[in-house]
Design a protein around this motif. Sequence first.
Motif, PDB file in Angstrom:
ATOM      1  N   GLN A  97      58.209 -35.415  47.465  1.00  0.00           N
ATOM      2  CA  GLN A  97      58.817 -36.326  46.501  1.00  0.00           C
ATOM      3  C   GLN A  97      59.747 -37.294  47.235  1.00  0.00           C
ATOM      4  OE1 GLN A  97      58.691 -36.607  42.888  1.00  0.00           O
ATOM      5  NE2 GLN A  97      56.751 -35.534  43.240  1.00  0.00           N
ATOM      6  N   LEU A  98      59.542 -38.575  46.996  1.00  0.00           N
ATOM      7  CA  LEU A  98      60.230 -39.629  47.738  1.00  0.00           C
ATOM      8  C   LEU A  98      61.746 -39.589  47.569  1.00  0.00           C
ATOM      9  CD1 LEU A  98      60.080 -42.254  49.433  1.00  0.00           C
ATOM     10  CD2 LEU A  98      59.898 -43.503  47.272  1.00  0.00           C
ATOM     11  N   LEU A  99      62.219 -39.447  46.348  1.00  0.00           N
ATOM     12  CA  LEU A  99      63.648 -39.623  46.102  1.00  0.00           C
ATOM     13  C   LEU A  99      64.501 -38.496  46.680  1.00  0.00           C
ATOM     14  CD1 LEU A  99      65.877 -41.325  44.864  1.00  0.00           C
ATOM     15  CD2 LEU A  99      65.567 -40.060  42.736  1.00  0.00           C
ATOM     16  N   PHE A 100      64.219 -37.260  46.306  1.00  0.00           N
ATOM     17  CA  PHE A 100      65.069 -36.141  46.713  1.00  0.00           C
ATOM     18  C   PHE A 100      64.591 -35.458  47.990  1.00  0.00           C
ATOM     19  CE2 PHE A 100      65.852 -36.139  41.967  1.00  0.00           C
ATOM     20  CZ  PHE A 100      67.065 -36.790  42.072  1.00  0.00           C
ATOM     21  N   GLN A 101      63.394 -35.758  48.437  1.00  0.00           N
ATOM     22  CA  GLN A 101      62.897 -35.323  49.750  1.00  0.00           C
ATOM     23  C   GLN A 101      63.082 -33.825  49.988  1.00  0.00           C
ATOM     24  OE1 GLN A 101      65.018 -38.030  52.356  1.00  0.00           O
ATOM     25  NE2 GLN A 101      63.490 -39.630  52.036  1.00  0.00           N
ATOM     26  N   GLY A 102      62.739 -33.039  48.980  1.00  0.00           N
ATOM     27  CA  GLY A 102      62.808 -31.588  49.119  1.00  0.00           C
ATOM     28  C   GLY A 102      64.116 -30.959  48.696  1.00  0.00           C
ATOM     29  N   LYS A 103      65.108 -31.759  48.349  1.00  0.00           N
ATOM     30  CA  LYS A 103      66.405 -31.217  47.942  1.00  0.00           C
ATOM     31  C   LYS A 103      66.303 -30.568  46.554  1.00  0.00           C
ATOM     32  CE  LYS A 103      68.862 -32.801  51.461  1.00  0.00           C
ATOM     33  NZ  LYS A 103      67.777 -33.401  52.264  1.00  0.00           N
ATOM     34  N   SER A 104      67.090 -29.523  46.364  1.00  0.00           N
ATOM     35  CA  SER A 104      67.151 -28.839  45.070  1.00  0.00           C
ATOM     36  C   SER A 104      68.294 -29.403  44.231  1.00  0.00           C
ATOM     37  CB  SER A 104      67.375 -27.346  45.296  1.00  0.00           C
ATOM     38  OG  SER A 104      68.676 -27.135  45.835  1.00  0.00           O
ATOM     39  N   THR A 105      68.383 -28.960  42.987  1.00  0.00           N
ATOM     40  CA  THR A 105      69.514 -29.369  42.149  1.00  0.00           C
ATOM     41  C   THR A 105      70.825 -28.862  42.742  1.00  0.00           C
ATOM     42  OG1 THR A 105      69.164 -27.421  40.745  1.00  0.00           O
ATOM     43  CG2 THR A 105      68.186 -29.502  40.010  1.00  0.00           C
ATOM     44  N   SER A 106      70.809 -27.656  43.301  1.00  0.00           N
ATOM     45  CA  SER A 106      72.051 -27.137  43.893  1.00  0.00           C
ATOM     46  C   SER A 106      72.469 -27.957  45.114  1.00  0.00           C
ATOM     47  CB  SER A 106      71.920 -25.659  44.257  1.00  0.00           C
ATOM     48  OG  SER A 106      70.920 -25.453  45.213  1.00  0.00           O
ATOM     49  N   ASP A 107      71.502 -28.530  45.833  1.00  0.00           N
ATOM     50  CA  ASP A 107      71.845 -29.441  46.926  1.00  0.00           C
ATOM     51  C   ASP A 107      72.591 -30.661  46.390  1.00  0.00           C
ATOM     52  OD1 ASP A 107      70.629 -27.948  49.009  1.00  0.00           O
ATOM     53  OD2 ASP A 107      68.677 -28.840  48.580  1.00  0.00           O
ATOM     54  N   LEU A 108      72.113 -31.198  45.266  1.00  0.00           N
ATOM     55  CA  LEU A 108      72.755 -32.379  44.702  1.00  0.00           C
ATOM     56  C   LEU A 108      74.123 -32.068  44.106  1.00  0.00           C
ATOM     57  CD1 LEU A 108      69.823 -33.494  45.063  1.00  0.00           C
ATOM     58  CD2 LEU A 108      70.339 -34.968  43.129  1.00  0.00           C
ATOM     59  N   PHE A 109      74.343 -30.807  43.722  1.00  0.00           N
ATOM     60  CA  PHE A 109      75.627 -30.411  43.157  1.00  0.00           C
ATOM     61  C   PHE A 109      76.597 -29.874  44.210  1.00  0.00           C
ATOM     62  CE2 PHE A 109      73.264 -29.525  38.992  1.00  0.00           C
ATOM     63  CZ  PHE A 109      73.634 -30.737  38.440  1.00  0.00           C
ATOM     64  N   LEU A 110      76.285 -30.062  45.490  1.00  0.00           N
ATOM     65  CA  LEU A 110      77.121 -29.500  46.551  1.00  0.00           C
ATOM     66  C   LEU A 110      78.569 -29.946  46.435  1.00  0.00           C
ATOM     67  CD1 LEU A 110      77.304 -27.843  49.196  1.00  0.00           C
ATOM     68  CD2 LEU A 110      76.788 -29.962  50.421  1.00  0.00           C
ATOM     69  N   ASN A 111      78.788 -31.217  46.096  1.00  0.00           N
ATOM     70  CA  ASN A 111      80.169 -31.715  46.018  1.00  0.00           C
ATOM     71  C   ASN A 111      80.957 -31.017  44.912  1.00  0.00           C
ATOM     72  OD1 ASN A 111      78.552 -33.059  44.104  1.00  0.00           O
ATOM     73  ND2 ASN A 111      79.934 -34.791  44.002  1.00  0.00           N
ATOM     74  N   ILE A 112      80.318 -30.769  43.773  1.00  0.00           N
ATOM     75  CA  ILE A 112      81.010 -30.104  42.668  1.00  0.00           C
ATOM     76  C   ILE A 112      81.236 -28.631  42.997  1.00  0.00           C
ATOM     77  CG2 ILE A 112      80.843 -29.395  40.255  1.00  0.00           C
ATOM     78  CD1 ILE A 112      79.270 -31.989  39.741  1.00  0.00           C
ATOM     79  N   ASN A 113      80.174 -27.953  43.422  1.00  0.00           N
ATOM     80  CA  ASN A 113      80.290 -26.530  43.722  1.00  0.00           C
ATOM     81  C   ASN A 113      81.292 -26.256  44.843  1.00  0.00           C
ATOM     82  OD1 ASN A 113      78.459 -25.572  41.792  1.00  0.00           O
ATOM     83  ND2 ASN A 113      76.709 -25.879  43.141  1.00  0.00           N
ATOM     84  N   SER A 114      81.362 -27.167  45.820  1.00  0.00           N
ATOM     85  CA  SER A 114      82.261 -26.947  46.956  1.00  0.00           C
ATOM     86  C   SER A 114      83.724 -26.930  46.537  1.00  0.00           C
ATOM     87  CB  SER A 114      82.035 -28.015  48.026  1.00  0.00           C
ATOM     88  OG  SER A 114      80.761 -27.870  48.604  1.00  0.00           O
ATOM     89  N   ASN A 115      84.082 -27.711  45.513  1.00  0.00           N
ATOM     90  CA  ASN A 115      85.461 -27.673  45.022  1.00  0.00           C
ATOM     91  C   ASN A 115      85.834 -26.260  44.599  1.00  0.00           C
ATOM     92  OD1 ASN A 115      85.892 -30.488  45.257  1.00  0.00           O
ATOM     93  ND2 ASN A 115      84.850 -30.837  43.328  1.00  0.00           N
ATOM     94  N   TYR A 116      84.925 -25.623  43.877  1.00  0.00           N
ATOM     95  CA  TYR A 116      85.198 -24.279  43.371  1.00  0.00           C
ATOM     96  C   TYR A 116      85.102 -23.233  44.479  1.00  0.00           C
ATOM     97  CZ  TYR A 116      85.726 -25.866  38.624  1.00  0.00           C
ATOM     98  OH  TYR A 116      86.219 -26.473  37.505  1.00  0.00           O
ATOM     99  N   ARG A 117      84.105 -23.353  45.340  1.00  0.00           N
ATOM    100  CA  ARG A 117      83.978 -22.405  46.450  1.00  0.00           C
ATOM    101  C   ARG A 117      85.207 -22.487  47.364  1.00  0.00           C
ATOM    102  NH1 ARG A 117      79.221 -23.759  48.066  1.00  0.00           N
ATOM    103  NH2 ARG A 117      78.036 -22.135  47.020  1.00  0.00           N
ATOM    104  N   PHE A 118      85.721 -23.689  47.565  1.00  0.00           N
ATOM    105  CA  PHE A 118      86.911 -23.909  48.394  1.00  0.00           C
ATOM    106  C   PHE A 118      88.106 -23.124  47.851  1.00  0.00           C
ATOM    107  CE2 PHE A 118      90.309 -26.643  50.239  1.00  0.00           C
ATOM    108  CZ  PHE A 118      89.858 -26.723  51.546  1.00  0.00           C
ATOM    109  N   CYS A 119      88.120 -22.929  46.538  1.00  0.00           N
ATOM    110  CA  CYS A 119      89.229 -22.209  45.895  1.00  0.00           C
ATOM    111  C   CYS A 119      88.931 -20.727  45.709  1.00  0.00           C
ATOM    112  CB  CYS A 119      89.559 -22.856  44.552  1.00  0.00           C
ATOM    113  SG  CYS A 119      90.194 -24.538  44.721  1.00  0.00           S
TER     114      CYS A 119
END
Length: 198
Positions: A140-162
């Motif tokens: 797939q051209l746009l996401f190039q194999g990335k999952s939804t969790s890959d795209l949510f890395l910035n959001i999830n990282s805030n919580y994992r950081f805490c």
Amino acid sequence: MKKILLIDTHLTYPNWTEGRLNATFYNEAKEFFIAKKYDILETKVEKGYNADEEVEKHLEADFVILQTPVNWFGAPWIYKKYVDEVFNSGLHSQKFLSGDGRTREDATKQYGTGGKMQGKKFMICATWNAPSESFSNPEQLLFQGKSTSDLFLNINSNYRFCGFEILPDYNCFDIFRSGNIPQDLENYPAHLAKYFNL
């Protein structure tokens, strides 16, 4: 009694997106946890909030679910503002974390291990225009194999950081075309039951 914090990030664009679908998923989760005898804490970001009070809600909650539309491959901008204000308050007060985990005394301590919120769980439930087949497929051209969790890395990282544990996200895809919204709503409680061990 356990508590869950439900956060709705929907941002209204009149005559285009009124937030009914996200409100439906939000209410599905609310009803599910009420039936399980949980106390419900709520935040609807568009209606306003107090950052210090949001810190306290996060401290009270055992679980946090973020309900969000995906606008241009991320949560609406009001959620980024919410995160900056709430998590900065949690940092300043040292209620969410104290530092980033690293110390001069122990070089083995990793960046992102200074959180104080261990034992809590975080999950995203999202609505997408994108179809499900566009994810996790390198052809797939746009996401190039990335999952939804890959795209949510910035959001999830805030919580994992805490210190939060990150649970698998739940998604409703292709909402403007050929998605199966009724089936996605029907399947949502089973996802909650599975990953929250209920």
